[in-house]
Design a protein around this motif. Structure first.
Motif, PDB file in Angstrom:
ATOM      1  N   PHE A 269     -13.291 -35.790  37.395  1.00 16.51           N
ATOM      2  CA  PHE A 269     -14.643 -35.788  37.011  1.00 16.51           C
ATOM      3  C   PHE A 269     -15.297 -34.759  38.186  1.00 16.51           C
ATOM      4  CE2 PHE A 269     -14.960 -38.964  40.162  1.00 16.51           C
ATOM      5  CZ  PHE A 269     -16.090 -38.834  40.852  1.00 16.51           C
ATOM      6  N   GLU A 281     -23.393 -42.343  42.859  1.00 19.01           N
ATOM      7  CA  GLU A 281     -22.678 -42.118  41.409  1.00 19.01           C
ATOM      8  C   GLU A 281     -21.105 -41.736  41.392  1.00 19.01           C
ATOM      9  OE1 GLU A 281     -22.126 -42.421  37.517  1.00 19.01           O
ATOM     10  OE2 GLU A 281     -23.792 -43.260  38.739  1.00 19.01           O
ATOM     11  N   GLN A 285     -17.916 -43.456  39.854  1.00 16.90           N
ATOM     12  CA  GLN A 285     -17.071 -42.626  38.887  1.00 16.90           C
ATOM     13  C   GLN A 285     -15.507 -42.704  39.421  1.00 16.90           C
ATOM     14  OE1 GLN A 285     -17.526 -41.380  36.056  1.00 16.90           O
ATOM     15  NE2 GLN A 285     -19.089 -39.790  35.932  1.00 16.90           N
ATOM     16  N   ARG A 288     -14.417 -46.394  38.377  1.00 16.96           N
ATOM     17  CA  ARG A 288     -14.020 -46.477  37.094  1.00 16.96           C
ATOM     18  C   ARG A 288     -12.809 -45.728  36.857  1.00 16.96           C
ATOM     19  NH1 ARG A 288     -19.725 -44.215  36.327  1.00 16.96           N
ATOM     20  NH2 ARG A 288     -21.162 -46.039  36.483  1.00 16.96           N
TER      21      ARG A 288
END
Length: 496
Positions: A269, A281, A285, A288
């Motif tokens: 990402f 954030e 990410q 995840r």
């Protein structure tokens, strides 16, 4: 040259780039780089871009196969840092002369240089960079590197990015292609785990990566390879066993991230470690992606706990600067990921953004800026030096954040300036880095030197009109003597 041409066309046609996917087939092959004008400065050539990406690999010997002047490129003014090896700071060049070119001695001299480096330094690998001269005279770099690798028993990596093939950004991507072809996947690690990640496009400028690594360590996440910041050759060679990847600067290494996902199923990402919200954030990410690849889901809870703790500490420190900086106006003359992530972070403490450049920003970057600023009138593609000076001299901004090339515009306008590009002296990434950025802005704006330089110079002061007082005989006689020798009159003696 035909293989190099095919490689360049493949790099231009980047399917992972949303902007590129929106073009027709012909436009995709032309890529995003502006065509070069013969005889004009390109703002950094492909060789320069390749060296920028690969030079921070700290234990590798970087050999420039070219005349001596080609080693004087801009990588050395980038503040990348190493926690160990220093070989990357040593310049190696074959120093080709006119006689070598005329007599066809280039390949022989390159092979000899590789042997000398191997015997004197014993590096784990040698990277060889051809430049315009050696590419044009037809030296077969790949053949020499292959023969040297067999002869000396170490990897010798050809980096085919001579300057004339295109811009610096193209050189970034060609460097990624060299890593894919010759380095990544050549070593199998014996300690691969479910929490291994790669970070792509992080250069460890001023040691920024060292502010981020402790956060990942607290989460039990191991950075298998940071490419290229503070990297080691063996780390990059085994990077194909990571479970996930974060891409910090997509315009540089998006091709590397995409192909690693295709070959080794490493999802990636695009994120940023600039600013409190974006750092949080990015951590979410990463967690995840690891969970999606089989890691224990409990890491998600630990991530939120670390984020809550770090954000509370950072905001408490930043609140101390809010009364001094709230309402201050900042002009950002930078690009890329910093054009939106820094904007978001500064607005969080009440700083007003009067303008931000988007010259190096992707379409996604520009969309983020619009969402943050709620207006695209503060975005500019490029601002001429004259316009920058006019804006600063008219006091439309209290400080400019930019790179070193525009610092003198701010200084001439008697406006505070802070270096935020690759030459910076302070790390600005992560939670601690954001606090440091705000601290430096505060120091710059409230530096007493600006009040002094804005005052009129003594020689610009007008003489004061004073009432003439009667002089004594001695004063009158002294004045006549001074006037006689200097040619002045009584009217010339005034005070500022």
């Amino acid at each position: 040259m035909s293989s190099l041409r095919a490689k360049i066309q493949d790099v231009f046609n980047e399917p992972a780039c949303e902007q590129n996917r929106g073009k027709d087939a012909k436009a995709r092959k032309e890529g995003c780089s502006k065509p070069l004008t013969p005889g004009a400065a390109a703002g950094g050539c492909a060789f320069d871009g390749a060296k920028i990406v690969l030079q921070p690999i700290t234990d590798v010997a970087h050999l420039i196969h070219a005349p001596l002047a080609c080693e004087g490129n801009s990588w050395d003014n980038r503040g990348a840092a190493s926690s160990g090896p220093t070989l990357w700071r040593t310049s190696f060049t074959t120093d080709l002369t006119e006689l070598d070119v005329v007599m066809g001695q280039g390949e022989r001299k390159l092979f000899k240089a590789i042997r000398e480096i191997k015997e004197a330094y014993g590096p784990p690998a040698i990277f060889v960079y051809p430049t315009c001269v050696t590419a044009l005279i037809g030296d077969d770099i790949e053949a020499v590197c292959k023969r040297a690798a067999e002869k000396f028993g170490l990897p010798v990596v050809p980096v085919n990015a001579p300057g004339f093939v295109g811009s610096k950004n193209l050189g970034n991507k060609l460097a990624g292609e060299a890593l894919l072809k010759h380095v990544i996947g050549t070593v199998e690690p014996d300690d691969a785990g479910p929490y291994d990640i790669n970070i792509l496009g992080e250069f460890n400028l001023s040691g920024e990566f060292w502010l981020l690594k402790p956060l990942l360590d607290r989460l039990g996440i191991r950075v298998r390879a940071c490419i290229p910041g503070d990297a080691r050759y063996l780390d990059i060679a085994s990077a194909h066993r990571a479970r996930a990847a974060m891409m910090v600067c997509s315009t540089a290494l998006i091709n590397l991230a995409r192909k690693m996902e295709q070959r080794w199923d490493i999802p990636f990402f695009e994120g940023s470690f600039y600013g409190i919200t974006d750092t949080s954030e990015a951590l979410r990410q990463i967690s995840r992606l690891l969970v999606n690849k089989g890691a224990d889901p409990e890491i998600l809870g630990r991530t939120e706990a670390v984020i809550a703790e770090e954000e509370a500490i950072a905001w408490k420190k930043l609140d101390a600067y809010r009364p001094r900086l709230e309402g201050k106006r900042v002009l950002l003359n930078t690009g890329g990921v910093k054009s939106w992530s820094v904007v978001h972070a500064l607005m969080g403490i009440g700083i007003e953004i009067v303008g931000t450049s988007v010259k190096k920003s992707t379409v996604e970057d520009k969309q983020r800026i619009k969402q943050i600023l709620k207006d695209d009138n503060h975005m500019f593609e490029q601002m001429a030096p004259r316009e920058l000076y006019a804006m600063l001299s008219e006091h439309k901004a209290d400080i400019m954040l930019s790179g070193g090339r525009t610092q003198f515009i701010a200084l001439k306008a008697k406006t505070p300036w802070l270096d935020i590009n690759q030459e910076r002296q302070h790390p600005y990434a992560g939670y601690d880095g954001m606090v440091e950025l705000v601290r430096q802005i505060d120091l710059a704006i409230h530096n007493p030197i600006w009040r002094q330089v804005r005052e009129p110079a003594p020689w610009d002061c007008q003489p004061e009109v004073r009432e003439e007082l009667p002089r004594t005989k001695r004063e009158t006689a002294t004045l006549h003597v001074v006037q006689e020798f200097t040619g002045t009159t009584a009217d010339d003696f005034g005070e500022c």
